[in-house]
Design a protein around this motif. Structure first.
Motif, short mmCIF file in Angstrom:
data_model
loop_
_atom_site.label_atom_id
_atom_site.label_comp_id
_atom_site.label_asym_id
_atom_site.label_seq_id
_atom_site.Cartn_x
_atom_site.Cartn_y
_atom_site.Cartn_z
N THR A 113 0.83 -1.21 0.00
CA THR A 113 0.00 0.00 0.00
C THR A 113 0.87 1.26 0.00
OG1 THR A 113 -0.02 0.00 2.41
CG2 THR A 113 -1.89 -1.08 1.33
N THR A 114 2.17 1.10 0.06
CA THR A 114 3.06 2.27 0.20
C THR A 114 3.00 3.15 -1.05
OG1 THR A 114 4.45 0.92 1.62
CG2 THR A 114 5.45 2.91 0.75
N LEU A 115 2.65 4.41 -0.82
CA LEU A 115 2.39 5.33 -1.93
C LEU A 115 3.53 5.39 -2.94
CD1 LEU A 115 0.33 7.52 -2.95
CD2 LEU A 115 1.73 9.18 -1.69
N GLU A 116 4.75 5.51 -2.44
CA GLU A 116 5.91 5.64 -3.33
C GLU A 116 6.01 4.42 -4.25
OE1 GLU A 116 5.88 6.07 -0.09
OE2 GLU A 116 7.12 7.79 0.52
N THR A 117 5.90 3.25 -3.63
CA THR A 117 6.10 2.01 -4.39
C THR A 117 4.96 1.78 -5.38
OG1 THR A 117 7.33 1.12 -2.54
CG2 THR A 117 6.42 -0.49 -4.10
N LEU A 122 -0.69 13.28 6.52
CA LEU A 122 -0.80 14.68 6.10
C LEU A 122 -0.54 14.84 4.60
CD1 LEU A 122 0.80 16.66 9.07
CD2 LEU A 122 -1.57 15.99 8.70
N ALA A 123 0.36 14.02 4.04
CA ALA A 123 0.62 14.10 2.59
C ALA A 123 -0.66 13.73 1.83
CB ALA A 123 1.76 13.18 2.21
N ASN A 124 -1.40 12.77 2.35
CA ASN A 124 -2.65 12.37 1.70
C ASN A 124 -3.69 13.47 1.76
OD1 ASN A 124 -1.96 9.89 0.70
ND2 ASN A 124 -2.40 8.84 2.63
N VAL A 125 -3.62 14.30 2.80
CA VAL A 125 -4.55 15.44 2.89
C VAL A 125 -4.13 16.52 1.90
CG1 VAL A 125 -5.36 17.29 4.43
CG2 VAL A 125 -5.07 14.95 5.33
N ILE A 126 -2.83 16.72 1.77
CA ILE A 126 -2.33 17.82 0.93
C ILE A 126 -2.39 17.52 -0.57
CG2 ILE A 126 -0.23 19.18 0.42
CD1 ILE A 126 0.35 19.15 3.44
N LEU A 127 -2.24 16.23 -0.94
CA LEU A 127 -2.19 15.90 -2.37
C LEU A 127 -3.38 16.48 -3.16
CD1 LEU A 127 -0.82 14.49 -4.75
CD2 LEU A 127 -1.95 12.37 -4.06
N PRO A 128 -4.65 16.29 -2.71
CA PRO A 128 -5.76 16.88 -3.47
C PRO A 128 -5.69 18.40 -3.55
CG PRO A 128 -6.58 15.56 -1.60
CD PRO A 128 -5.10 15.50 -1.57
N PHE A 184 10.67 -2.56 17.34
CA PHE A 184 10.13 -3.20 16.14
C PHE A 184 8.85 -2.56 15.59
CE2 PHE A 184 12.78 -6.16 18.50
CZ PHE A 184 13.76 -6.35 17.54
N ASP A 185 8.41 -1.45 16.17
CA ASP A 185 7.32 -0.71 15.52
C ASP A 185 7.90 0.58 14.94
OD1 ASP A 185 7.69 0.92 17.73
OD2 ASP A 185 5.77 0.46 18.67
N GLN A 186 7.09 1.38 14.28
CA GLN A 186 7.59 2.62 13.66
C GLN A 186 6.45 3.61 13.49
OE1 GLN A 186 8.31 -0.53 11.87
NE2 GLN A 186 6.15 -0.42 11.31
N TRP A 187 5.76 3.91 14.60
CA TRP A 187 4.60 4.81 14.50
C TRP A 187 5.01 6.20 14.04
CZ3 TRP A 187 0.45 2.04 14.39
CH2 TRP A 187 0.41 0.82 15.08
N GLY A 188 6.24 6.56 14.29
CA GLY A 188 6.71 7.91 13.96
C GLY A 188 6.73 8.23 12.48
N VAL A 189 6.56 7.22 11.62
CA VAL A 189 6.58 7.55 10.19
C VAL A 189 5.16 7.78 9.66
CG1 VAL A 189 8.74 6.32 9.75
CG2 VAL A 189 6.58 5.13 9.44
N GLU A 190 4.16 7.60 10.53
CA GLU A 190 2.78 7.62 10.05
C GLU A 190 2.23 9.02 9.78
OE1 GLU A 190 1.20 5.02 9.01
OE2 GLU A 190 2.91 3.80 9.60
N LEU A 191 2.47 9.95 10.70
CA LEU A 191 1.81 11.26 10.61
C LEU A 191 2.09 11.97 9.28
CD1 LEU A 191 0.16 13.52 11.95
CD2 LEU A 191 2.27 14.30 13.06
N GLY A 192 3.34 11.94 8.86
CA GLY A 192 3.71 12.59 7.60
C GLY A 192 2.94 11.98 6.43
N LYS A 193 2.78 10.64 6.47
CA LYS A 193 2.05 9.96 5.38
C LYS A 193 0.60 10.45 5.35
CE LYS A 193 4.37 5.45 5.78
NZ LYS A 193 4.16 4.04 6.03
#
Ligand code: F6P
Length: 547
Positions: free
Chosen positions: A210-214, A514-520, A503-512
């Motif tokens: 589901t990763t946007l870049e990929t 917000l980018a989805n909000v800004i794209l439109p 082994f988690d990485q919640w810190g990468v979520e917020l930017g993703k």
């Protein structure tokens, strides 16, 4: 005060630091001529020499650091990770990248089910696919042999295989392997222009799919291919590496061309899984297996060796010593090997995504420093760039120096010249140059007294900059596998002592999000409210954008 900082072991280390170690200098510590033997580990089976004598430590420091590991229950947590306990508690997942390289023949259970049969099945599939591809049995739609393989993935689905393919380039005898990760169109544009669609294969590597870049890059590649060869070419020219069968099918890749892995494999620990497919394409399955076996042997070293001779444990403790007591903000990993030029970039994700955390096991905010900033470049390039700051700047930057005794390539007189720098740098960092030594040297030149006085302080090197020297007998698939696993376990031990979830990485979520909000907004379909800086920048972007 937290459980860690109020512990007896922590306080003792703090006292030791405040007492003798804060002002200890390696020039004095090295009066002990046995120091190299005392602070050195040699692994003959893997051909690894680990010298940690050039650190600001003595025997007592190490004993107290080992007690800290003891108190942190590192042994018990090691049993938990290897036996498939769900130690990634925020995602309720086991952490079993070690099972992917388990050569023992023993089962590994998750929720009562042995995961080894599935792992071995995927490995067999990787073997037969890469054998076919390399021998020209797997053909493109028009019947031509695949000459170029493009891995499309990001983060753990890119950094590991990309780094390993670079590191093992000497052994590469398969198709040319390219990597596309950035959503910046420039990345895929520059790769596509080199390719012939008839002889190219795309590997879409994404744990979640589901990763946007990929997905954006994969769609662009798919469109490019279909425009040239038609829709029915996809099945010959696309394969997927993922845990998400449904999304792979939705994308239009036949799931029989999907190489599976599982949610007990974290993205940044996935190079041992199907995510390693590009490596097997480049160097062949046998070498990929050797790579896994090196990691397995390092696992055995980590599990079975007492702390006193356990390289990952020692490295983890030294990292804590500098991070938490000397307040070192960062540490450098400096490979003296061009083949390892992506190694530090790879480690940045492994280490910083794992231990860049603030909340502990009891969901409390920590009152101590956790993950360090990791950075570096291959020597000697780094020497002509940022080493000045390590030698004479105001910050303490511990560093790992990675060198190779017998490099795979033998060309001219390069290697001894490279290695003379490797040895010289750690010597200079540890011992520096005293005022007296500087004056003595200056006296031999034609300096006026005034110039000598002015120059002397600039030419003094304080020294006492800590380094570890990791010396590999050779750079092979096996030693590379061991080197990566070594750092993985170092990160694990630090996470356990710091009481964070590595082994988690919640810190990468917020930017993703917000980018989805800004794209439109950039596509001028919506307008949202932001702070004045973000809103003005978006307006400026839209005003200046040409199409
Ligand atoms: O950056 C966040 C992250 O989730 C990484 O942990 C992961 O390696 C990367 O994105 C790629 O994720 P995926 O493999 O699911 O595309």
């Amino acid at each position: 005060m937290s459980q860690l900082t109020s512990s007896l072991q922590w306080k003792s280390l703090q006292n030791l630091y405040n007492g003798k170690m804060k002002s200890a200098h390696m020039r004095d510590l090295f009066k002990n001529e046995n120091r190299y033997c005392e602070f050195n580990v040699r692994l003959d089976n893997l051909g690894i020499t680990f010298d940690y004598s050039k650190n600001i430590i003595d025997g007592q420091t190490m004993q107290m650091l080992f007690s800290l590991a003891q108190a942190g229950d590192v042994k018990n947590w090691t049993k938990k990770i290897f036996s498939g306990e769900k130690i990634n508690w925020t995602e309720k997942r086991a952490v079993l990248h070690s099972a992917l390289r388990n050569m023992s023949g023993n089962p590994v259970f998750v929720d009562g089910k042995d995961v080894m049969p599935e792992i071995n099945e995927v490995l067999n599939k990787v073997k037969s696919f890469t054998d076919d591809l390399r021998k020209g049995k797997w053909l493109g739609k028009t019947g031509k042999k695949i000459q170029s393989v493009v891995n499309i993935g990001i983060g753990g689905s890119d950094l590991g295989p990309r780094m390993v393919c670079e590191a093992l380039k000497y052994y590469a005898d398969g198709p040319e392997v390219y990597f596309v990760s950035n959503i910046d169109g420039a990345d895929i544009y520059e790769v596509l222009k080199k390719l012939d669609p008839e002889t190219s294969l795309f590997i879409v590597a994404s744990k979640t799919f589901t990763t946007l870049e990929t997905i954006t890059n994969a769609n662009t590649a798919r469109k490019w291919l279909v425009e040239k060869l038609g829709e029915d070419a996809v099945k010959n020219h696309f394969v997927a590496l993922s845990t998400n069968k449904e999304k792979v099918a939705q994308f239009g890749i036949d799931t029989k061309n999907m190489f599976e892995f599982w949610d007990f494999v974290g993205g940044r620990y996935s190079v041992w899984s199907a995510i390693g497919l590009p490596i097997a394409c480049a160097v062949g399955f046998d070498k990929f297996k050797e790579f896994l076996s090196g990691a397995y042997e390092m696992d055995q070293h980590f599990i079975n060796t007492p702390f006193e001779k356990n390289i990952p444990v020692i490295m983890a403790l030294l990292g804590i010593w500098y991070n938490n007591f000397f307040n070192a903000q960062s540490y450098a990993v400096l490979p003296y090997s061009q083949y390892l030029h992506r190694f530090t970039a790879f480690l940045q994700q492994s280490d910083m995504e794992s231990n860049g955390k603030t909340i502990d096991r009891d969901s409390n905010k920590v009152d101590y420093e956790t993950g360090q900033i990791l950075w570096g470049e291959p020597g000697t390039n780094g020497q002509h760039s940022f080493y000045q700051l390590i030698h004479q700047g105001t910050k303490l930057i511990p560093a790992d120096f990675i060198g190779i005794v017998n490099p795979p390539e033998k060309i001219g007189d390069h290697h001894n010249k490279l290695m003379s720098n490797y040895f010289a740098q750690t010597e200079a960092l540890a011992f520096g140059l005293t005022k007296e030594q500087v004056i003595e040297t200056l006296k031999k030149g034609k300096y006026s007294q005034q110039d000598m006085e002015m120059l002397t302080p600039h030419k003094v090197f304080d020294g006492n900059k800590p380094t570890n020297s990791i010396l590999l007998d050779e750079l092979t698939p096996k030693t590379l596998g061991a080197l990566i696993a070594l750092y993985e376990h170092k990160i694990f031990v630090q996470g356990i002592i710091w009481r964070v979830n590595s082994f988690d990485q919640w810190g990468v979520e917020l930017g993703k999000v917000l980018a989805n909000v800004i794209l439109p907004e950039l596509e001028e379909k919506t307008q949202n409210s932001h702070d004045c800086s973000t809103s003005s920048l978006i307006k400026q972007y839209l005003k200046l954008k040409k199409n």
